[in-house]
Design an enzyme around this catalytic site. Sequence first.
Site, PDB file in Angstrom:
ATOM      1  N   ASP A  21      35.154  42.660  39.091  1.00 49.54           N
ATOM      2  CA  ASP A  21      35.030  42.922  40.522  1.00 49.54           C
ATOM      3  C   ASP A  21      36.389  43.270  41.139  1.00 49.54           C
ATOM      4  OD1 ASP A  21      33.713  43.163  42.927  1.00 49.54           O
ATOM      5  OD2 ASP A  21      33.721  41.016  43.364  1.00 49.54           O
ATOM      6  N   ASN A  69      23.633  48.411  42.189  1.00 50.48           N
ATOM      7  CA  ASN A  69      24.650  49.465  42.318  1.00 50.48           C
ATOM      8  C   ASN A  69      24.058  50.857  42.506  1.00 50.48           C
ATOM      9  OD1 ASN A  69      27.050  47.938  40.014  1.00 50.48           O
ATOM     10  ND2 ASN A  69      26.792  47.696  42.220  1.00 50.48           N
TER      11      ASN A  69
END
Length: 247
Positions: A21, A69
């Site tokens: 991340d 996503n």
Amino acid sequence: MDKKLNIDLQRVPNHVAVIMDGNGRWAKGKGMNRIFGHRNALTAIRQVADASSEIGVKFLTMYAFSTENWKRPKLEVDALMSLLISTLKKELPEFQRKNVKVNAIGNLTSLPKNAQKVLEDVINSTKNNTKITLTFALSYGSREEIVNAIKNISKKVVNKEVNIEEISEKTINNHLYTFNLPDVDLMIRTSGEQRISNYLLWQMAYAELYFTDILWPDYREEHYYDAIIEYQNRERRFGKTSEQITE
């Protein structure tokens, strides 16, 4: 001092899962777009994979692209798929040289056809490698995975292939994307966020969780060794007491 020297090689986690991340924030901090961040994340992947292999971690699973996503801007999604294809092609000789077995989990049929083909080729080309299994979670969502497992088991019950009374944890394990992987021992998330984001919910039932503020493109092997050392300093009880563990 080399942090690796502080690691007990007899007690390294068998399976490490990583949530990579911070690419977007890293790029934004440099006045660039998110795609720039994704492109600069590859060094971190290589370093963590190499470090894992060197200390004896047998399974490394990296959250590369979640089911959520797909909601991102099309330009970013297309760039990520293109980066996936080019990286797999480029890294295949290194996977072979380093004896890395490549694996993938997720709703892989939702990936673009060319990405599916390249991924399949790399998986087949490395299937006999034995040093470490490097798994990429692609179009992956743990809740979707569990729902699919329940549906498939239910069909077998209806078709009398499975007796409902005989359904066990092993039955569920065998119907997950990760049927050929062990449970996660250590989960690492970068960028300061402290959540697991629909990642390996079943598989992380007893995993140690490690969070760091470092953004993924800046993550290096010494940071990874910090996580391994922290893992080794914790007491894993699996529901037992400390006294039972030490007996």
